[in-house]
Design an enzyme around this catalytic site. Structure first.
Site, PDB file in Angstrom:
ATOM      1  N   GLU A  59      -7.094  -9.961 -17.438  1.00 33.51           N
ATOM      2  CA  GLU A  59      -8.220 -11.004 -17.828  1.00 33.51           C
ATOM      3  C   GLU A  59      -9.600 -10.279 -17.782  1.00 33.51           C
ATOM      4  OE1 GLU A  59     -11.509 -13.630 -15.930  1.00 33.51           O
ATOM      5  OE2 GLU A  59     -10.620 -12.001 -15.011  1.00 33.51           O
ATOM      6  N   GLN A  87     -15.340 -14.971  -1.560  1.00 28.01           N
ATOM      7  CA  GLN A  87     -13.868 -14.363  -2.188  1.00 28.01           C
ATOM      8  C   GLN A  87     -13.920 -13.367  -1.653  1.00 28.01           C
ATOM      9  OE1 GLN A  87     -12.975 -14.077  -6.290  1.00 28.01           O
ATOM     10  NE2 GLN A  87     -10.944 -15.042  -5.929  1.00 28.01           N
ATOM     11  N   LEU A  90      -5.665 -22.553  -6.498  1.00 28.07           N
ATOM     12  CA  LEU A  90      -5.302 -21.830  -5.162  1.00 28.07           C
ATOM     13  C   LEU A  90      -4.214 -20.699  -5.508  1.00 28.07           C
ATOM     14  CD1 LEU A  90      -5.402 -22.096  -2.108  1.00 28.07           C
ATOM     15  CD2 LEU A  90      -3.723 -23.634  -2.304  1.00 28.07           C
ATOM     16  N   GLY A  91      -3.530 -20.639  -6.449  1.00 29.46           N
ATOM     17  CA  GLY A  91      -2.552 -19.681  -6.853  1.00 29.46           C
ATOM     18  C   GLY A  91      -2.995 -18.395  -6.713  1.00 29.46           C
ATOM     19  N   ASP A  92      -4.110 -18.083  -7.666  1.00 24.45           N
ATOM     20  CA  ASP A  92      -4.666 -16.678  -7.850  1.00 24.45           C
ATOM     21  C   ASP A  92      -5.392 -16.424  -6.426  1.00 24.45           C
ATOM     22  OD1 ASP A  92      -7.806 -16.501  -8.218  1.00 24.45           O
ATOM     23  OD2 ASP A  92      -6.897 -18.601  -9.353  1.00 24.45           O
ATOM     24  N   GLN A  93      -6.060 -17.388  -5.788  1.00 20.14           N
ATOM     25  CA  GLN A  93      -6.473 -17.027  -4.458  1.00 20.14           C
ATOM     26  C   GLN A  93      -5.673 -16.549  -3.410  1.00 20.14           C
ATOM     27  OE1 GLN A  93     -10.312 -18.899  -3.577  1.00 20.14           O
ATOM     28  NE2 GLN A  93     -10.321 -20.086  -5.585  1.00 20.14           N
ATOM     29  N   HIS A 123      -5.463 -15.299 -14.422  1.00 22.55           N
ATOM     30  CA  HIS A 123      -6.459 -14.874 -13.299  1.00 22.55           C
ATOM     31  C   HIS A 123      -5.231 -14.387 -11.968  1.00 22.55           C
ATOM     32  CE1 HIS A 123     -10.237 -16.227 -14.322  1.00 22.55           C
ATOM     33  NE2 HIS A 123     -10.537 -15.863 -13.350  1.00 22.55           N
TER      34      HIS A 123
END
Length: 357
Positions: A10, A100, A292-295, A317
């Site tokens: 990315e 984050q 939410l998946g990438d976090q 991401h």
């Protein structure tokens, strides 16, 4: 010192934030090169610089290259210290993305911490503060990452000046994440918010969102209003509006859809966009939404045991975060699915322990 190529996959600011977060909690020195190489304006911008400086303060890191426009930095972390911190981006740069980078070090500190973040709270290219409050933090609390958030003031483009207060309690370890089954939709709710705009703007966003959800077969959702004017302490210094919708599942998953207003964009369009995003993700029957998946990737890697999540859409991401985490701390992920489609993600975590507790 491990070298991270900022042009990988990315190629944006996420690589820098996740690398800094992992470096801080694992005491791994890193060099990041080609920072934001795939962006029109590569190098550190104010938001990224603020995030790196904040993490550096949390862990007494020795750094090189932390300056606006820099395309290469070195980050050598020390021990995580329990000290409260204030971060001011000075622009409308996203406070959510700064958090984050900071959260892992805050959670693995030796005592409770409070961070005050100033900047943008609702940005078009970042998770809104409402996503953190309603989706991310409740999910993390379920694995032992105890954090709470107070929105002191909203901040929109161009000046930002929003204020978040985030408090964390230290964790000894984190338990694995299991969000594999969809279950049933137990509740659909939301919030339409506006600052320095007429009341009808929020009402029109809500009306449009409800119409779309009802046509999609959902019962009448509970959508609250937050209509702020200059006399309200939480009112942003610039006008702005948006809406977030969430669906709470019996599996403990939380699916979201949000949209942000913009000059010339009808309020009805804002409400419709959020509702379409929510319904489209619910159609996948996955308990973790694409944002939410990438976090969750970094938290899966740090947790004990094997984590399994099913995401509504596998994003670039997420794939970038998986590759970076594997390179930095050696855990291995198994991703079953194609980019742009639902996917299953598994990881046997490193089982990081807080040695100060």
């Amino acid at each position: 010192m491990i070298e991270v190529d900022g042009a990988m996959l990315e190629g944006g600011g996420q690589l820098l934030r996740v690398a800094a977060a992992l470096s801080a909690v694992t005491s791994t020195p890193i060099r990041v090169v080609n920072i934001r190489a795939k962006r029109p304006n590569p190098g550190l911008r104010a938001q990224h610089l603020s995030a790196m400086q904040a993490v550096a303060r949390l862990v007494n890191a020795k750094t090189k290259g932390l300056a606006l426009g820099s395309r290469e930095i070195e980050f050598e972390p020390g021990p995580i210290e329990a000290k409260n911190i204030e971060v001011d981006v000075g622009t409308a740069g996203s406070t959510s993305l700064i958090l984050q980078a900071m959260m892992p070090a805050m959670v693995f500190a030796q005592s409770p911490l409070t961070a005050v973040l100033k900047g943008g709270t609702n940005n078009p290219m970042a998770p809104p503060v409402d996503f953190l409050e309603r989706v991310l933090l409740p999910t993390l609390r379920g694995i032992g990452a105890s954090a709470s958030l107070e929105l002191v003031r909203r901040g929109f483009y161009p000046r930002g000046q929003g204020i978040l207060r985030v408090s964390t309690n230290p964790a000894t370890t984190l338990s694995s994440i299991t969000l594999e089954d969809f279950g049933d939709i137990e509740r659909v709710s939301g919030l339409a918010y506006s600052s320095r705009l007429p009341e009808h703007v929020a009402n029109r966003m809500i009306s449009s969102a409800k119409s779309h959800l009802l046509r999609a077969g959902f019962r009448d959702p509970e959508i609250d209003r937050e209509i702020l004017q200059p006399s309200d302490a939480r009112c942003a210094v610039d006008p702005g509006c948006g809406i977030i919708l969430t669906a709470e599942l019996s599996s403990k998953g939380i699916i979201s859809g949000d949209a942000l207003g913009a000059p010339g964009k009808p309020a009805e369009k804002v409400g419709e966009e959020a509702a379409q995003t929510l319904t489209r993700q619910l159609e996948s029957c996955a308990p973790v939404d694409k944002h939410l998946g990438d976090q969750l990737v970094i938290w899966m890697a740090l947790a004990e045991g094997t984590s399994v999540i099913r995401v509504s859409e596998l994003t670039l991401h997420t794939l970038t975060c998986v590759r970076l985490v594997e390179d930095l701390i050696g855990v291995r992920f198994k991703v079953e699915g194609e980019r742009g489609k639902p996917a299953m993600i598994r990881c046997k975590g490193a089982g990081l322990r807080n040695k100060t507790l």
